[in-house]
Design a protein around this motif. Structure first.
Motif, short mmCIF file in Angstrom:
data_model
loop_
_atom_site.label_atom_id
_atom_site.label_comp_id
_atom_site.label_asym_id
_atom_site.label_seq_id
_atom_site.Cartn_x
_atom_site.Cartn_y
_atom_site.Cartn_z
N GLN A 1 0.82 -1.21 0.00
CA GLN A 1 0.00 0.00 0.00
C GLN A 1 0.85 1.26 0.00
O GLN A 1 0.47 2.28 -0.57
N LEU A 2 2.01 1.19 0.63
CA LEU A 2 2.92 2.34 0.69
C LEU A 2 3.78 2.47 -0.56
O LEU A 2 4.52 3.44 -0.70
N ASP B 1 7.66 8.65 10.57
CA ASP B 1 6.42 9.30 11.02
C ASP B 1 5.32 9.29 9.95
O ASP B 1 4.51 10.22 9.89
N ARG B 2 5.33 8.27 9.11
CA ARG B 2 4.33 8.12 8.04
C ARG B 2 4.24 9.36 7.15
O ARG B 2 3.22 9.62 6.52
N THR B 3 5.35 10.11 7.10
CA THR B 3 5.39 11.33 6.30
C THR B 3 6.52 11.33 5.29
O THR B 3 6.37 11.78 4.16
N TYR B 4 7.66 10.80 5.69
CA TYR B 4 8.84 10.78 4.84
C TYR B 4 9.28 9.33 4.60
O TYR B 4 9.18 8.50 5.50
N GLY B 5 9.77 9.07 3.40
CA GLY B 5 10.24 7.73 3.06
C GLY B 5 11.64 7.75 2.49
O GLY B 5 12.03 8.72 1.82
N VAL B 6 12.40 6.71 2.78
CA VAL B 6 13.74 6.53 2.21
C VAL B 6 13.80 5.11 1.67
O VAL B 6 13.56 4.15 2.40
N SER B 7 14.13 4.98 0.40
CA SER B 7 14.19 3.68 -0.24
C SER B 7 15.64 3.27 -0.46
O SER B 7 16.43 4.03 -1.00
N GLY B 8 15.98 2.06 -0.02
CA GLY B 8 17.31 1.53 -0.27
C GLY B 8 18.32 1.83 0.82
O GLY B 8 18.05 2.58 1.77
N ALA B 9 19.49 1.21 0.68
CA ALA B 9 20.57 1.37 1.66
C ALA B 9 21.34 2.65 1.36
O ALA B 9 22.48 2.62 0.88
N GLN B 10 20.73 3.77 1.64
CA GLN B 10 21.33 5.07 1.35
C GLN B 10 22.52 5.34 2.28
O GLN B 10 22.64 4.73 3.34
N THR C 1 20.58 10.89 8.00
CA THR C 1 20.68 12.04 8.89
C THR C 1 19.77 13.16 8.41
O THR C 1 19.03 13.78 9.19
N GLN C 2 19.78 13.41 7.11
CA GLN C 2 18.91 14.45 6.53
C GLN C 2 17.44 14.09 6.73
O GLN C 2 16.63 14.95 7.08
N ALA C 3 17.10 12.82 6.51
CA ALA C 3 15.71 12.40 6.65
C ALA C 3 15.24 12.53 8.09
O ALA C 3 14.12 13.01 8.36
N LEU C 4 16.07 12.12 9.05
CA LEU C 4 15.70 12.25 10.47
C LEU C 4 15.50 13.71 10.86
O LEU C 4 14.53 14.06 11.54
N THR C 5 16.42 14.55 10.40
CA THR C 5 16.34 15.98 10.72
C THR C 5 15.09 16.61 10.12
O THR C 5 14.38 17.38 10.78
N GLN C 6 14.82 16.26 8.87
CA GLN C 6 13.66 16.82 8.19
C GLN C 6 12.37 16.34 8.81
O GLN C 6 11.43 17.12 9.01
N ALA C 7 12.30 15.07 9.13
CA ALA C 7 11.09 14.51 9.73
C ALA C 7 10.84 15.11 11.11
O ALA C 7 9.71 15.43 11.47
N TRP C 8 11.91 15.28 11.87
CA TRP C 8 11.77 15.86 13.22
C TRP C 8 11.30 17.31 13.13
O TRP C 8 10.40 17.73 13.85
N GLY C 9 11.90 18.06 12.23
CA GLY C 9 11.53 19.46 12.09
C GLY C 9 10.19 19.68 11.45
O GLY C 9 9.56 20.73 11.63
N GLY C 10 9.71 18.68 10.71
CA GLY C 10 8.46 18.84 9.99
C GLY C 10 7.23 18.45 10.79
O GLY C 10 6.11 18.55 10.29
N ARG C 11 7.45 18.00 12.02
CA ARG C 11 6.30 17.62 12.83
C ARG C 11 5.48 18.85 13.19
O ARG C 11 6.02 19.87 13.65
N SER C 12 4.17 18.78 13.01
CA SER C 12 3.29 19.93 13.29
C SER C 12 2.74 19.83 14.70
O SER C 12 2.35 18.75 15.14
#
Length: 242
Positions: A177-178, A189-198, A204-215
């Protein structure tokens, strides 16, 4: 914040990807407030339990590559794993059905030992000489004990094919479904996705963005009525008679 990771024990990039994600998470300032949940994904769900074959043979038959190409791919994976401080056997490994391992991981999640078990299963599959596919349930029980799980409880899970089977299938449906058609697949947080062994920097960027993007939570109320009656640490609001 919750990070969900869809993986399979038979997936070498999941092994490498977890190490890279763990490196990023260890350096993340809010790491103690991040919950990591491992979700199930089978790369070879149609393979029967006990039907194991050498990895090189599987690669040549499934992907139509030559033995030399398959060996070169394993050598590359070995180098990628070594760069992350991981041991990786490029020859002599086998491949098989991982459904029971996923069931056991759901049991481990209930016991708070999921991350420990998945790391032990990865190491057993990719770095150790003994097979996780051909030695039967007792091999998995042994690994479960290494992760801090009770041997008899783990043995009981493996003896009953229905235990946690629905949880595994639910994870796999949710992955579809995703839009995850490969692993590892990370959802923050069901908002950002990362595919593969990046690389770790991407995580680090994804964690920072997801944390800062929480409303912050927005309260819904009627006009200027303010907060409704509620109970709190100081007690419950009692309506006053007019």
């Amino acid at each position: 914040m919750r990070v969900e990771i869809w993986t399979d024990i038979a997936c070498p990039w999941c092994y490498v990807g977890k190490a890279r994600f763990d490196k990023a998470l260890a350096a993340f300032p809010h790491r103690d407030e991040v919950e990591v949940v491992h979700r199930s994904f089978e790369l070879d769900p149609g393979r029967a339990k006990g039907d194991a074959q050498p990895v090189i043979t599987m690669l040549t038959r499934k992907y139509g590559m030559s033995e030399a190409q398959a060996e070169a791919g394993e050598d590359n994976l070995g180098a990628q794993a070594a760069a992350e401080g991981l041991d990786y056997r490029t020859r002599g490994r086998d491949h098989g059905n991982t459904f029971d391992m996923h069931r056991l991981l759901h049991f481990a999640k209930e016991q708070g030992r999921q991350d420990e078990l998945i790391q032990i299963l990865y190491r057993a599959n990719f770095a150790e000489e003994r097979s996780v596919f051909t030695e039967g349930d007792e091999r998995l029980v042994e690994l479960a004990v290494q992760a801090g799980l009770d041997a008899e409880a783990a043995r009981a899970v493996l003896a009953d094919p229905s235990r946690y089977a629905a949880d595994v299938r639910a994870d796999e449906r949710e992955a579809a479904q995703l839009g995850a058609n490969g692993v590892p697949f990370f959802v923050l947080d069901r908002t950002y996705g990362v595919s593969g062994a990046q690389p770790a920097e991407v995580f680090t960027q994804a964690l920072t963005q997801a944390w800062g993007g929480r409303s912050p939570l927005k309260l819904v109320q009627q006009g200027d009525q303010g907060d409704g009656a509620a109970c709190g640490p100081e007690g419950c609001a009692v309506p006053q008679r007019g």
